[in-house]
Design an enzyme around this catalytic site. Structure first.
Site, PDB file in Angstrom:
ATOM      1  N   ALA A  66     -14.453 -42.396  74.541  1.00 40.35           N
ATOM      2  CA  ALA A  66     -15.776 -41.808  74.378  1.00 40.35           C
ATOM      3  C   ALA A  66     -15.799 -40.521  75.192  1.00 40.35           C
ATOM      4  O   ALA A  66     -15.014 -40.349  76.127  1.00 40.35           O
ATOM      5  CB  ALA A  66     -16.826 -42.784  74.873  1.00 40.35           C
ATOM      6  N   GLY A 111     -12.704 -45.893  74.037  1.00 37.02           N
ATOM      7  CA  GLY A 111     -13.274 -45.916  72.686  1.00 37.02           C
ATOM      8  C   GLY A 111     -12.230 -45.660  71.603  1.00 37.02           C
ATOM      9  O   GLY A 111     -12.433 -46.053  70.446  1.00 37.02           O
ATOM     10  N   GLU A 114     -10.676 -48.919  71.013  1.00 32.67           N
ATOM     11  CA  GLU A 114     -11.705 -49.718  70.329  1.00 32.67           C
ATOM     12  C   GLU A 114     -11.831 -49.321  68.856  1.00 32.67           C
ATOM     13  O   GLU A 114     -12.027 -50.178  67.987  1.00 32.67           O
ATOM     14  CB  GLU A 114     -13.041 -49.567  71.073  1.00 32.67           C
ATOM     15  CG  GLU A 114     -12.980 -50.252  72.441  1.00 32.67           C
ATOM     16  CD  GLU A 114     -14.151 -49.911  73.344  1.00 32.67           C
ATOM     17  OE1 GLU A 114     -14.357 -48.695  73.609  1.00 32.67           O
ATOM     18  OE2 GLU A 114     -14.861 -50.821  73.781  1.00 32.67           O
ATOM     19  N   GLU A 134     -11.891 -48.019  81.207  1.00 30.86           N
ATOM     20  CA  GLU A 134     -13.296 -47.826  81.575  1.00 30.86           C
ATOM     21  C   GLU A 134     -13.606 -48.141  83.034  1.00 30.86           C
ATOM     22  O   GLU A 134     -14.439 -47.465  83.652  1.00 30.86           O
ATOM     23  CB  GLU A 134     -14.212 -48.665  80.669  1.00 30.86           C
ATOM     24  CG  GLU A 134     -14.373 -48.107  79.276  1.00 30.86           C
ATOM     25  CD  GLU A 134     -13.301 -48.540  78.290  1.00 30.86           C
ATOM     26  OE1 GLU A 134     -12.290 -49.117  78.721  1.00 30.86           O
ATOM     27  OE2 GLU A 134     -13.479 -48.296  77.093  1.00 30.86           O
TER      28      GLU A 134
HETATM   29  N1  CO8 Z   1     -13.919 -37.344  77.179  1.00 24.82           N
HETATM   30  C1  CO8 Z   1     -14.104 -36.012  77.265  1.00 24.82           C
HETATM   31  N2  CO8 Z   1     -13.088 -35.137  77.413  1.00 24.82           N
HETATM   32  C2  CO8 Z   1     -11.836 -35.638  77.464  1.00 24.82           C
HETATM   33  C3  CO8 Z   1     -11.568 -37.007  77.358  1.00 24.82           C
HETATM   34  C4  CO8 Z   1     -12.684 -37.889  77.202  1.00 24.82           C
HETATM   35  N3  CO8 Z   1     -12.535 -39.219  77.073  1.00 24.82           N
HETATM   36  N4  CO8 Z   1     -10.245 -37.194  77.463  1.00 24.82           N
HETATM   37  C5  CO8 Z   1      -9.701 -35.982  77.605  1.00 24.82           C
HETATM   38  N5  CO8 Z   1     -10.660 -35.032  77.608  1.00 24.82           N
HETATM   39  C6  CO8 Z   1     -10.492 -33.580  77.747  1.00 24.82           C
HETATM   40  C7  CO8 Z   1     -10.148 -33.204  79.172  1.00 24.82           C
HETATM   41  O1  CO8 Z   1     -11.338 -33.125  79.955  1.00 24.82           O
HETATM   42  C8  CO8 Z   1      -9.485 -31.871  78.976  1.00 24.82           C
HETATM   43  O2  CO8 Z   1     -10.478 -30.892  78.767  1.00 24.82           O
HETATM   44  P1  CO8 Z   1     -10.304 -29.415  79.413  1.00 24.82           P
HETATM   45  O3  CO8 Z   1      -9.075 -28.848  78.747  1.00 24.82           O
HETATM   46  O4  CO8 Z   1     -11.559 -28.740  79.007  1.00 24.82           O
HETATM   47  O5  CO8 Z   1     -10.141 -29.611  80.878  1.00 24.82           O
HETATM   48  C9  CO8 Z   1      -8.745 -32.042  77.658  1.00 24.82           C
HETATM   49  O6  CO8 Z   1      -9.352 -33.157  77.011  1.00 24.82           O
HETATM   50  C10 CO8 Z   1      -7.281 -32.378  77.838  1.00 24.82           C
HETATM   51  O7  CO8 Z   1      -7.163 -33.495  78.699  1.00 24.82           O
HETATM   52  P2  CO8 Z   1      -6.250 -33.526  80.000  1.00 24.82           P
HETATM   53  O8  CO8 Z   1      -6.080 -32.151  80.563  1.00 24.82           O
HETATM   54  O9  CO8 Z   1      -6.783 -34.576  80.932  1.00 24.82           O
HETATM   55  O10 CO8 Z   1      -4.871 -33.995  79.359  1.00 24.82           O
HETATM   56  P3  CO8 Z   1      -3.688 -34.790  80.076  1.00 24.82           P
HETATM   57  O11 CO8 Z   1      -2.546 -34.765  79.129  1.00 24.82           O
HETATM   58  O12 CO8 Z   1      -3.464 -34.298  81.455  1.00 24.82           O
HETATM   59  O13 CO8 Z   1      -4.211 -36.312  80.202  1.00 24.82           O
HETATM   60  C11 CO8 Z   1      -5.275 -38.296  79.404  1.00 24.82           C
HETATM   61  C12 CO8 Z   1      -4.444 -37.063  79.045  1.00 24.82           C
HETATM   62  C13 CO8 Z   1      -4.451 -39.243  80.286  1.00 24.82           C
HETATM   63  C14 CO8 Z   1      -5.628 -38.997  78.098  1.00 24.82           C
HETATM   64  C15 CO8 Z   1      -6.545 -37.880  80.177  1.00 24.82           C
HETATM   65  O14 CO8 Z   1      -7.199 -36.849  79.433  1.00 24.82           O
HETATM   66  C16 CO8 Z   1      -7.549 -38.986  80.374  1.00 24.82           C
HETATM   67  O15 CO8 Z   1      -7.366 -39.831  81.240  1.00 24.82           O
HETATM   68  N6  CO8 Z   1      -8.645 -38.977  79.596  1.00 24.82           N
HETATM   69  C17 CO8 Z   1      -9.728 -39.919  79.735  1.00 24.82           C
HETATM   70  C18 CO8 Z   1      -9.328 -41.281  79.219  1.00 24.82           C
HETATM   71  C19 CO8 Z   1     -10.445 -42.253  79.423  1.00 24.82           C
HETATM   72  O16 CO8 Z   1     -10.845 -42.590  80.519  1.00 24.82           O
HETATM   73  N7  CO8 Z   1     -10.986 -42.756  78.297  1.00 24.82           N
HETATM   74  C20 CO8 Z   1     -12.053 -43.713  78.319  1.00 24.82           C
HETATM   75  C21 CO8 Z   1     -13.365 -43.020  78.231  1.00 24.82           C
HETATM   76  S1  CO8 Z   1     -14.682 -44.157  78.464  1.00 24.82           S
HETATM   77  C22 CO8 Z   1     -14.825 -44.939  77.016  1.00 24.82           C
HETATM   78  O17 CO8 Z   1     -14.176 -44.650  76.049  1.00 24.82           O
HETATM   79  C23 CO8 Z   1     -15.817 -46.020  77.054  1.00 24.82           C
HETATM   80  C24 CO8 Z   1     -16.377 -46.469  75.724  1.00 24.82           C
HETATM   81  C25 CO8 Z   1     -17.654 -47.228  75.991  1.00 24.82           C
HETATM   82  C26 CO8 Z   1     -18.686 -46.290  76.443  1.00 24.82           C
HETATM   83  C27 CO8 Z   1     -20.026 -46.910  76.547  1.00 24.82           C
HETATM   84  C28 CO8 Z   1     -21.135 -46.006  76.121  1.00 24.82           C
HETATM   85  C29 CO8 Z   1     -22.168 -45.779  77.113  1.00 24.82           C
END
Ligand code: CO8
Length: 261
Positions: A66, A111, A114, A134
């Protein structure tokens, strides 16, 4: 229909949905979920589409979760609404009459994992990473993950993945039954298409009802589910496909099916 956050096309009976926000690793924001809901509703009425493949755009991610930027400042009411929106869209995907295959081409986190689990089958690229991170963010999976993950991999493994937030690679995902198949990155789409085409060559009316029997039956008590299964089985006998399938077998020839939902 034109989408801002998705690509959608239909080719040879297969609908292709590509989540297309590569700069945010295809993170699901509200607008993307709305579009996914719209395309899913369209697919529900398309008899020319017999299978659906969902993937992520770019080299790195299926869907990295998400959208954290959008979620950070949500109120509890907004968070609930966001979660319910995604749950509704994912349930609609799960209940499509078509077979839905996730082509997991990279990160399938939160997500994203999911969404992949709402699909019927998951084919993982060797570069894929699955996980429910999460709890790293002070929240819990809430796009259906606490319910679908234990139903796919069992309660113990689901709790391990959710509580530790540790991502797993494609081989491990295959080992625990989260991925149905692992493919080299450059043949991932071909593998998914081969799987889709193999299924599409079968009696699709039966496939579609089998999908409903598995999905809906999981949420019933066993006796009710058995009755439901028998009712769906009986329904097949109202189709030409059943006559054709059995006649073809007895005549020692290949069946030609044409019924669908
Ligand atoms: N949301 C928003 N932006 C994201 C997300 C995300 N989930 N994942 C990556 N991005 C963005 C980064 O912020 C970055 O943006 P920018 O270039 O502007 O800085 C761009 O994508 C590239 O990402 P990275 O530079 O971090 O790339 P890396 O190769 O270094 O890392 C990863 C890749 C490991 C995938 C890393 O991006 C990461 O850890 N992302 C988040 C993963 C995560 O925690 N996902 C779970 C999110 S929570 C969720 O899904 C819960 C669902 C239920 C929600 C309930 C509703 C209320």
């Amino acid at each position: 229909m034109e989408y801002e956050n998705l690509l959608f096309e239909v080719k040879d009976g297969i609908g292709y949905i590509t989540i297309n926000r590569p700069k945010a690793l295809n993170a699901l924001n509200g607008a993307t979920l709305d579009e996914l809901g719209t395309v899913t509703a369209e697919l529900g009425g398309r008899r020319d589409v017999k299978a659906v493949i969902i993937t992520g755009s770019g080299e790195k991610a299926f869907v990295a979760g998400a959208d954290i930027a959008q979620m950070r400042d949500q109120s509890p009411a907004e968070a609930r609404q966001f979660s319910r929106k995604a749950q509704t869209v994912f349930s609609a995907i799960e209940h499509l009459p078509q077979v839905v295959i996730a082509a997991v081409n990279g990160f399938a986190l939160g997500g994203g994992c999911e969404l992949a689990m709402a699909c019927d089958l998951r084919v993982a690229s060797e570069k894929a990473k699955f996980g429910q991170p999460e709890v790293n963010l002070g929240i819990l999976p809430s796009f259906g993950g606490t319910q679908r993950l234990p139903r796919i991999v069992g309660r113990g493994v689901a709790k391990q993945l959710i509580f530790t937030a540790e991502p797993i690679d494609a081989t491990e995902a295959y080992r625990i039954g989260l991925a149905n198949k692992v493919a080299p990155a450059d043949t991932l789409m071909a593998e998914c298409e081969a799987m889709a085409k193999k299924i599409m060559s079968k009696g699709m009316f039966g496939v579609s009802l089998a999908k409903a029997a598995v999905n809906d039956g999981m949420n019933m008590d066993t006796e009710s589910a058995f009755k439901y299964e028998a009712d769906l089985f009986a329904l097949c006998f109202a189709t030409d496909d059943q006559k054709e399938g059995m006649t073809a077998f007895l005549e020692k020839r290949a069946a030609v099916f044409h019924d669908f939902f």
